[in-house]
Design a protein around this motif. Sequence first.
Motif, PDB file in Angstrom:
ATOM      1  N   ALA B  38       0.830  -1.199   0.000  1.00  0.00           N
ATOM      2  CA  ALA B  38       0.000   0.000   0.000  1.00  0.00           C
ATOM      3  C   ALA B  38       0.866   1.252   0.000  1.00  0.00           C
ATOM      4  N   ILE B  39       1.880   1.255   0.851  1.00  0.00           N
ATOM      5  CA  ILE B  39       2.682   2.470   0.959  1.00  0.00           C
ATOM      6  C   ILE B  39       3.464   2.719  -0.329  1.00  0.00           C
ATOM      7  N   MET B  40       3.889   1.597  -0.979  1.00  0.00           N
ATOM      8  CA  MET B  40       4.626   1.801  -2.219  1.00  0.00           C
ATOM      9  C   MET B  40       3.713   2.246  -3.350  1.00  0.00           C
ATOM     10  N   SER B  41       2.438   1.811  -3.286  1.00  0.00           N
ATOM     11  CA  SER B  41       1.552   2.259  -4.367  1.00  0.00           C
ATOM     12  C   SER B  41       0.993   3.643  -4.090  1.00  0.00           C
ATOM     13  N   VAL B  42       1.186   4.151  -2.866  1.00  0.00           N
ATOM     14  CA  VAL B  42       0.794   5.533  -2.614  1.00  0.00           C
ATOM     15  C   VAL B  42       1.738   6.479  -3.360  1.00  0.00           C
ATOM     16  N   VAL B  43       3.003   6.035  -3.522  1.00  0.00           N
ATOM     17  CA  VAL B  43       3.996   6.930  -4.115  1.00  0.00           C
ATOM     18  C   VAL B  43       3.613   7.442  -5.503  1.00  0.00           C
ATOM     19  N   PRO B  44       3.273   6.542  -6.453  1.00  0.00           N
ATOM     20  CA  PRO B  44       2.900   7.081  -7.774  1.00  0.00           C
ATOM     21  C   PRO B  44       1.707   8.031  -7.695  1.00  0.00           C
ATOM     22  N   ALA B  45       0.732   7.667  -6.852  1.00  0.00           N
ATOM     23  CA  ALA B  45      -0.448   8.529  -6.727  1.00  0.00           C
ATOM     24  C   ALA B  45      -0.046   9.897  -6.199  1.00  0.00           C
ATOM     25  N   LEU B  46       0.896   9.891  -5.252  1.00  0.00           N
ATOM     26  CA  LEU B  46       1.340  11.144  -4.646  1.00  0.00           C
ATOM     27  C   LEU B  46       2.122  11.985  -5.647  1.00  0.00           C
ATOM     28  N   VAL B  47       2.944  11.309  -6.460  1.00  0.00           N
ATOM     29  CA  VAL B  47       3.693  12.030  -7.496  1.00  0.00           C
ATOM     30  C   VAL B  47       2.710  12.688  -8.457  1.00  0.00           C
ATOM     31  N   TRP B  48       1.683  11.929  -8.818  1.00  0.00           N
ATOM     32  CA  TRP B  48       0.673  12.470  -9.731  1.00  0.00           C
ATOM     33  C   TRP B  48      -0.019  13.660  -9.080  1.00  0.00           C
ATOM     34  N   LEU B  49      -0.397  13.492  -7.812  1.00  0.00           N
ATOM     35  CA  LEU B  49      -1.094  14.571  -7.096  1.00  0.00           C
ATOM     36  C   LEU B  49      -0.218  15.816  -7.048  1.00  0.00           C
ATOM     37  N   GLU B  50       1.051  15.610  -6.728  1.00  0.00           N
ATOM     38  CA  GLU B  50       1.947  16.758  -6.623  1.00  0.00           C
ATOM     39  C   GLU B  50       2.064  17.475  -7.961  1.00  0.00           C
ATOM     40  N   ARG B  51       2.227  16.700  -9.033  1.00  0.00           N
ATOM     41  CA  ARG B  51       2.404  17.349 -10.338  1.00  0.00           C
ATOM     42  C   ARG B  51       1.146  18.073 -10.780  1.00  0.00           C
ATOM     43  N   ARG B  52      -0.014  17.454 -10.494  1.00  0.00           N
ATOM     44  CA  ARG B  52      -1.268  18.110 -10.878  1.00  0.00           C
ATOM     45  C   ARG B  52      -1.490  19.376 -10.053  1.00  0.00           C
ATOM     46  N   LEU B  53      -1.283  19.261  -8.739  1.00  0.00           N
ATOM     47  CA  LEU B  53      -1.515  20.414  -7.865  1.00  0.00           C
ATOM     48  C   LEU B  53      -0.551  21.541  -8.200  1.00  0.00           C
ATOM     49  N   MET B  54       0.728  21.170  -8.382  1.00  0.00           N
ATOM     50  CA  MET B  54       1.715  22.190  -8.739  1.00  0.00           C
ATOM     51  C   MET B  54       1.331  22.849 -10.056  1.00  0.00           C
ATOM     52  N   GLY B  55       0.806  22.054 -10.967  1.00  0.00           N
ATOM     53  CA  GLY B  55       0.340  22.602 -12.230  1.00  0.00           C
ATOM     54  C   GLY B  55      -0.722  23.663 -12.005  1.00  0.00           C
ATOM     55  N   ARG B  56      -1.675  23.349 -11.126  1.00  0.00           N
ATOM     56  CA  ARG B  56      -2.748  24.313 -10.837  1.00  0.00           C
ATOM     57  C   ARG B  56      -2.171  25.561 -10.185  1.00  0.00           C
ATOM     58  N   PHE B  57      -1.256  25.369  -9.235  1.00  0.00           N
ATOM     59  CA  PHE B  57      -0.663  26.518  -8.555  1.00  0.00           C
ATOM     60  C   PHE B  57       0.087  27.413  -9.542  1.00  0.00           C
ATOM     61  N   GLN B  58       0.655  26.787 -10.561  1.00  0.00           N
ATOM     62  CA  GLN B  58       1.571  27.519 -11.425  1.00  0.00           C
ATOM     63  C   GLN B  58       0.983  27.790 -12.809  1.00  0.00           C
ATOM     64  N   VAL B  59      -0.306  28.011 -12.862  1.00  0.00           N
ATOM     65  CA  VAL B  59      -1.021  28.330 -14.094  1.00  0.00           C
ATOM     66  C   VAL B  59      -0.607  27.461 -15.284  1.00  0.00           C
ATOM     67  N   ARG B  60      -0.463  26.177 -15.051  1.00  0.00           N
ATOM     68  CA  ARG B  60      -0.257  25.258 -16.159  1.00  0.00           C
ATOM     69  C   ARG B  60      -1.081  24.005 -15.884  1.00  0.00           C
ATOM     70  N   LEU B  61      -1.008  23.019 -16.785  1.00  0.00           N
ATOM     71  CA  LEU B  61      -1.947  21.911 -16.675  1.00  0.00           C
ATOM     72  C   LEU B  61      -1.430  20.754 -15.847  1.00  0.00           C
ATOM     73  N   GLY B  62      -0.160  20.480 -15.913  1.00  0.00           N
ATOM     74  CA  GLY B  62       0.337  19.261 -15.287  1.00  0.00           C
ATOM     75  C   GLY B  62       0.080  18.087 -16.210  1.00  0.00           C
ATOM     76  N   PRO B  63       0.472  16.863 -15.811  1.00  0.00           N
ATOM     77  CA  PRO B  63       0.305  15.727 -16.722  1.00  0.00           C
ATOM     78  C   PRO B  63      -1.180  15.446 -16.972  1.00  0.00           C
ATOM     79  N   ASN B  64      -1.586  15.400 -18.226  1.00  0.00           N
ATOM     80  CA  ASN B  64      -2.995  15.107 -18.516  1.00  0.00           C
ATOM     81  C   ASN B  64      -3.157  14.286 -19.786  1.00  0.00           C
ATOM     82  N   ARG B  65      -2.086  13.637 -20.249  1.00  0.00           N
ATOM     83  CA  ARG B  65      -2.159  12.930 -21.528  1.00  0.00           C
ATOM     84  C   ARG B  65      -2.307  11.433 -21.361  1.00  0.00           C
ATOM     85  N   VAL B  66      -1.600  10.844 -20.385  1.00  0.00           N
ATOM     86  CA  VAL B  66      -1.600   9.387 -20.255  1.00  0.00           C
ATOM     87  C   VAL B  66      -2.758   8.981 -19.358  1.00  0.00           C
ATOM     88  N   GLY B  67      -3.770   8.355 -19.938  1.00  0.00           N
ATOM     89  CA  GLY B  67      -4.910   7.908 -19.141  1.00  0.00           C
ATOM     90  C   GLY B  67      -5.792   9.060 -18.727  1.00  0.00           C
TER      91      GLY B  67
END
Lengths: 399, 350
Positions: B38-67
């Motif tokens: 569980a803890i290891m599978s939290v990591v990818p989700a957290l990376v995704w969350l961070e990139r998406r949130l940072m994208g929102r904070f920084q007036v850009r989209l973040g990853p939105n192409r794969v899936g």
Amino acid sequence: MSVTEQGLLERDKDTMTLNMGPQHPSTHGVFRVILEMDGEVVKTAEPEIGYLHTGIEKNCENKRYVHVIPMTDRLDYLNPPGNNLAFCLSTEKLLGIEIPERANALRVIMCELSRIASHLVWLGTHALDIGAMTVFLYCWREREMILDLNEEVSGVRMMTSYIRVGGVAKDATRPWLDGIRDFLDYFPAKVDEYERLLTRNPIWLDRTEGIGVFTREEAINWSLSGPALRASGVNWDIRKSQPYSGYDNYSFDVPIQTNGDIYDRYRVRVEEMRQSRAIIKQAMERLPGGDYKTPDNKVSLPARETLHTSMEALIHHFKLVSEGISVPKGETYVPIEGARGEVGFYIVSDGTNVPYRVKLRAPSFMAIPGMCKAMEGCYIADVVGIIGSIDIVMGEVDR
Amino acid sequence: MDWITEILNVTWNFIVLFLNENIPLVVGSVKAVIIAVAIMSVVPALVWLERRLMGRFQVRLGPNRVGPFGLGQPMADTVKLLFKESIIQSSADKFLFHLAPAVVVITAIAAFAVIPFGEPFEVFGQTIEMWGANVNSGILFVFAISGMGIYGMVLAGLSSNNKYSLMGGLRSSAQMISYELTLGLSALSIILLTGSLSLVDMVRAQETYPFILVQPLAFLLFFIAGIAETNRAPFDLPEAEQELVAGFHTEYTGMKFAMFFMGEYINMVTMSALVTLLFLGGWNAYGLPVWPIVSFAVKVFFLLCVFIWLRSTFPRIRYDRLMTFGWKILLPLCLLNLMVTSTVKVIWFP
């Protein structure tokens, strides 16, 4: 020398040699500085340049005056219209021609827009160097609008070559003027936004205040210019002291700070963005009608439709396209206030259509020795801050 | 063929006997596997969350192409990292170079073993506890293990034979020493309040109100020190990319690099969980009709978002200022808080 030998040599030293650049992420291009470190503190800093040598100055000796202009874009690639203007002003002084009012106003608008764009890149990358990632992307958002405006009027986003000998390349278009008006309304709130993120941020103050200090005398002796000089308390702006392109007709302030540290250079540049906006606003309000380039057909092409009716126009057109502008014998230097400081081309003409010698006075190049001196005694984290605050562009350093 | 049946029978009987005698061991092993996965599978989700949130904070989209919503991006990145060539420079110390990322990940996962996330419940007559191990010195265990994680970074910095890595490693050890102290001392006031080192006891002590209400200063100090401990912005000095290229992991590529990354994110989750347990009442929902585990997860999620938010807001603090801040501001405040807490406890609640 092998790795082991080098290691043996270094073993007996108290300091560590750290090579920073040319592939380091924050040396703003391919600047290289060799640091002698005592722990985290820099003892000596030795600059190393030449990794972006393009031979543009030498190349100019084989190009006609008109063909030099696109190359000047690539010198200080963050402020291309400034370089265009510096080259054109020197050439025009040799030619002894008058520039129409409208062309001057368009030049001013273009140069000030590009000064804002250049300062935005500076602010973004400088903040990124100090670790504030978000400001970087905010700045890029506004710079994007300026690049779109550049594309609208000149067809190119960065290397516009918009300012030509005798005037500008094309007349202003309606969408361009509307776009600038929108931008002028939109921009001040955004500058306030950057200031909200940084100006009173304790970490930002901690990283910038009292670091990389140039006193008034030091700044002059190290031949700093532009914002870096004004942050040290020297009231020197070529737009005021040797006005060109009708800058004497605009009312604007020259921001001055007195401490000469990174923070003051930041304050000066942020205020300069506001002043540039004010200049553009005035230029837009009184944008005169008339020609956008000189009517002298020995310098600028005659209008296309006159070619069918006027023999003289046809001859001028043929001579200009096949031979280019012939510049009278002489030498001259006209400085302008670029985004980084005093930019000017020293041009020697032997009376032909090709310059005999072109020498660029590049503010970044002049600032590098002083910058490396300021690094001594600083922490390694301050090194990137100092490089960022002087705002060097390697294109004009190595040329 | 009788002897084969005989052997099988004996083996089978042995297994059944063993399982009957050692049910806690079996349950424990299953739990260990579940928690680690569980803890290891939290990591990818957290990376995704961070990139998406940072994208929102920084007036850009973040990853939105794969899936959908770019959810496949971390998987794609992992596959890429797995297939990348693992380059080791010839002058590196090979053994330590390989060991360092393993130390980081193993300690990160081990620290999570004692994190409880709910009350025990009964199933098939067995009491299933919602934690990997209820060590009676739970919080000390977490500190000890996460302190060992720094060895991974120091070793990475030393073994790379790269000056930038070396400086990153040195920075991380210095940072660990100064901030571990604050971390421990601010947790000490909670230990004073509960009289126990066990994380479960701490959560049970907060059934009526969370400790953040009585220990706001300790919460703040603990959280700041926690950010420094996990090497996150604005204290991400060991890997300050603008100064040290990539700090201690400059020379790492492929999956070994990803392991450092994983370690950092697991530490982030552990630190958020620890803050939740110590100050935000753990899984107590205070009257809200939610499952305990949901209450716990929501609090951890919120803290993780704060981590990301801080990263996109603040510039990086300088190395010497970090030390000054730790020793001259945080530590005295911690001691003051501890003094006040113990005085109040001794005088009014003996």
